[in-house]
Design an enzyme around this catalytic site. Structure first.
Site, short mmCIF file in Angstrom:
data_model
loop_
_atom_site.label_atom_id
_atom_site.label_comp_id
_atom_site.label_asym_id
_atom_site.label_seq_id
_atom_site.Cartn_x
_atom_site.Cartn_y
_atom_site.Cartn_z
N THR A 49 0.83 -1.19 0.00
CA THR A 49 0.00 0.00 0.00
C THR A 49 0.87 1.24 0.00
OG1 THR A 49 -0.08 0.29 2.40
CG2 THR A 49 -1.71 -1.19 1.43
N ASP A 50 0.30 2.34 -0.49
CA ASP A 50 0.88 3.64 -0.18
C ASP A 50 0.69 3.85 1.32
OD1 ASP A 50 2.05 6.13 -0.42
OD2 ASP A 50 0.83 6.73 -2.14
N TRP A 51 1.28 4.90 1.85
CA TRP A 51 1.43 5.05 3.30
C TRP A 51 0.12 5.45 3.97
CZ3 TRP A 51 5.00 2.68 1.35
CH2 TRP A 51 6.24 2.45 1.92
#
Length: 768
Positions: A274-276
């Site tokens: 995932t992105d953050w």
């Protein structure tokens, strides 16, 4: 007897326990290690090593991992019992982003600031981009990291996207080919990449919640095609799922996107991270094929365990993600226990960034051969950015570099005399503005980076005096943008009143004295040029060229190097001319919002891509709407002719070739862009689409090179939503060899006797 059997059973159980405990991760025992893992260990492995503030000088950046590489963006978790190491994930894409200094450590850990993504794309040189990637990959390796969170591959749907500087183009082919070269370069060093942000993360406004709504065709042809090319041609270790929703669900929870398309159709075999983000629907993320949640926190681990125990999440689904992470781990430097040096060859890498920046610069105008500056001795340098050059954008795409060379330094090194009186005025103004910034409130932390100073107004008497004292004037215009917010139109996409007056007054004064004016654009994104480009004699688009920027620009201005870049995006006359502008993004009341200071700002919860595939030149060329600079445009210090166009049918498509000759008096390189116009009938198509490109080697005057480009039938296809298939229609195709999308220098034809079809899954339908 019973006691003997009991003892034997106890010994046997102890032996099994010992064997299990002694299992250590190896390249060939992933399944064995997976069987030995507890549920808690599996949950840990799919959740990143928790975000923490690094010790030492971190330039205000969040996410330092003090255990190994302070300032790195994230990590995977170690399980020592099973020989599973922690791996380190570091930001890119213009270079490695880690803390340059550490507590109780006199050493420095600066990284090389390379040209931004827009500059690399405008080189149209995959071999050069691969070389840049190798340098960045080496710094990833030697600074103890395992994966570079790059390249950024989102489409330039609008010039207002704050992160366009990280991305490559409005065109998916350019995006995919440049990204594939970058990935190959980085991964040649034994480290990984994470192509991002998958997918359609084309705006920063409400990026955590906006639903990007588009047709299946637009998604397939425009927003996914670049990722498909990079995955098929370069096999990135990881893909990063984006923050946003896409046709309904979050991309991080969309199995149709992360499994059906990415894995089943394209054959991707790495991990998806995932992105953050924080805690979302972990069961849905794992079921979708999201293997790793970054940056990770304990609530996610707990949630996974509870959902497996309650039956909401099948452990078998979790095992799929865990196995993929184990397969990733055995490829990493951390697993190999690589003895990193913390001393990459920064000097050699600086040479590469200086050279690569020049090749991405685009000469937009050069009346009267104002450039290169042959015979120029004294220069008046205007513009605050000339003295405070912008190497790169802000946010996670920034690099903690040791220095940035400004234009003054570059011109001085080139042996030119800069008018010192004017330089002193700008230096004093610069110091004053910085003192105001230092005394004012803090600005947004690491997202913002160094503040861009407002342009200085210069009086006409000063300008008139400069016109008498100097041979030539340079005006540098600067723009800054980055993660977390989008750009605005007034004074950002357009010139400020001060900038417009400066250009007007300098051009009037210097032209009255029969002396040329050159404008240098130091920015990572597109601005409006149509209203003022007639005034200066030359315009050089330098982009944000990395830490050696001042040297690189001076090299081109003086002719030590030459511009061979071409635009990878259209420069429109006005922002409203872009069909995306009506929906980028349209602020209206919604339940989603956040605060800026004391003001609550409401964001839209969806963006409709009503323009479909009509992005950039596809729209402008088909509608025959004028632009300031067309896609693929770029001048040279020399001239080129195209001859001998040949198109031959192959078993799976066609082979096209063209001979390029340097017909001018200076050395140079030329990019040839291959555009295809499809047969009439069937699906509605753009007037022409870029399907291949190639760049010559350095050609001396009168020297020629024949460029050859190969296309498959799949490359020629368009996506038909009615049949859920890529279709290459039968009929006559016009193959155009272009210097830009509006300048087709030679043509040939290709005839296809029967339709070619590649079936796909009926997925990713828009929900509104």
């Amino acid at each position: 007897m019973k006691r003997t059997v009991l003892i034997a059973c106890v010994l046997l159980l102890g032996s099994v326990s010992t064997i299990t405990a002694q299992v250590k991760l190896q390249a060939n025992n992933v399944d064995e290690v997976l069987k030995a893992m507890t549920l808690e260990e599996k949950a840990m492995l799919v959740v990143g090593g928790n975000r923490q503030i690094a010790t030492g000088d971190n330039n205000g950046m969040i996410g330092g991992h003090a255990q190994r590489v302070p300032g790195a963006a994230g990590a995977t978790q170690a399980i020592p019992r099973l020989g599973i190491p922690s791996t380190v994930l570091t930001d890119g894409p213009a270079g490695v982003r880690i803390s340059p200094r550490r507590d109780n450590d006199q050493n420095t850990y600066f990284c090389t600031g390379f040209p931004v993504g827009t500059a690399l794309a405008c080189t149209w040189n995959t071999q050069l981009v691969e070389e840049v990637g190798k340098c960045i990959g080496n710094e990833v390796l030697e600074y103890g990291c395992d994966v570079l969170l790059a390249p950024g591959m989102n489409i330039h749907r609008s010039p207002l996207c704050g992160r366009n500087f990280e991305y490559y183009s409005e065109d998916p082919l350019v995006t995919g080919k440049i990204a594939a070269a970058y990935v190959r370069g980085v991964q040649s060093q034994g480290v990984g990449t994470s192509v991002k942000h998958f997918a359609a993360n084309s705006q920063e406004t409400n990026r955590m919640g906006v639903d990007e709504v588009m047709s299946q065709r637009a998604l397939r042809e425009i927003y996914l095609k670049g990722f498909e090319i990079a995955v098929r041609e370069a096999a990135p270790w990881t893909v990063m799922s984006s923050y946003n929703r896409l046709n309904g669900p979050f991309t991080q929870e969309n199995r149709e996107l992360l499994t059906t398309i990415l894995r089943d159709e394209w054959g991707f075999n790495g991990i998806v991270m995932t992105d953050w983000t924080g805690l979302r629907n972990t069961a849905a993320q794992i079921q979708a094929g999201n293997d790793l949640m970054e940056p990770g926190n304990d609530s996610q681990i707990k949630d996974i365990i509870e959902k497996v125990k309650s039956g909401v999440l099948k452990e078998a689904d979790l095992d799929i993600c865990v196995k993929r992470i184990l397969q990733y781990l055995v490829k990493t430097p951390a697993f190999r226990a690589y003895n990193y040096s913390n001393k990459p060859d920064l000097k050699a890498h600086a040479d590469v960034t200086r050279r690569s920046a020049t090749e991405g610069m685009v000469l937009l105008k050069n009346d009267g051969q104002a450039l290169p500056m042959d015979g120029t001795k004294t220069i008046s340098v205007f513009g605050v950015t000339s003295y405070d050059f912008i190497a790169g954008g802000t946010g996670s795409g920034d690099v903690n570099k040791a220095y940035t060379i400004d234009l003054m330094q570059g011109l001085t090194e080139a042996g030119l005399k800069v008018n010192q009186k004017l330089a002193d005025v700008y230096k004093n103004y610069q110091n004053y503005q910085r003192s105001l910034t230092a005394a004012g409130p803090a600005r947004g932390g690491w997202f913002w980076g160094k503040a861009l100073l407002p342009e200085m107004a210069v009086s006409r008497p000063i300008i008139n005096a400069q016109a008498q004292e100097s041979d030539l004037a340079i005006i540098t215009l600067g723009r800054q943008a980055g993660e977390g917010s989008d750009r605005h139109e007034d004074g950002d996409f357009t010139l400020t009143d001060v900038e417009r007056q400066l250009i007007t007054d300098v051009c009037n004064a210097f032209h009255l004295a029969n002396k040329p004016v050159v404008v240098v654009l130091n920015m990572g994104n597109v601005i409006e040029t149509a209203s003022w480009k007639s005034m200066p004699d030359a315009i050089l688009l330098a982009w944000q060229p990395g830490q050696e920027g001042g040297y690189s620009v001076a090299d081109v201005l003086t002719g030590k190097a030459y511009p061979s870049g071409k635009l990878a995006m259209t420069w429109p006359n006005n922002l409203i001319d872009l069909p995306s502008s009506a929906n980028f993004p349209n602020v209206r009341p919604t339940t989603t919002g956040r605060r800026r200071g004391n003001e609550k700002v409401e964001f839209q919860d969806y963006t409709k891509h009503v323009e479909g595939i009509n992005v950039g030149y596809r729209y402008f060329t088909t509608s025959k709407k004028s632009v300031s600079y067309p896609f693929g445009f770029g001048l040279s210090y020399t001239t080129f002719s195209y001859s001998k166009p040949v198109v031959k049918a192959t078993k799976d498509g066609l082979m096209a070739s063209i001979t390029v000759t340097n017909t001018g008096k200076r050395v140079g390189k030329e990019v040839v862009e291959l555009y295809v116009s499809a047969p009439a009938g069937g699906l509605e198509k753009p007037a022409r689409e870029l399907k291949a490109f190639a760049k010559t080697r350095e050609l001396q005057p009168n020297q020629s090179e024949t460029l050859t480009m190969k296309l498959s039938l799949y490359d020629l296809a368009s996506y038909n939503e009615a049949t859920q298939a890529w279709e290459t229609a039968p009929g006559k195709y016009t193959i155009g060899f272009g210097a830009n999308v509006e300048d087709i220098r030679a043509t040939a034809s290709y005839n296809l006797s029967k339709q070619h079809t590649v079936k796909c899954h009926d997925v990713m339908k828009p929900d509104m």
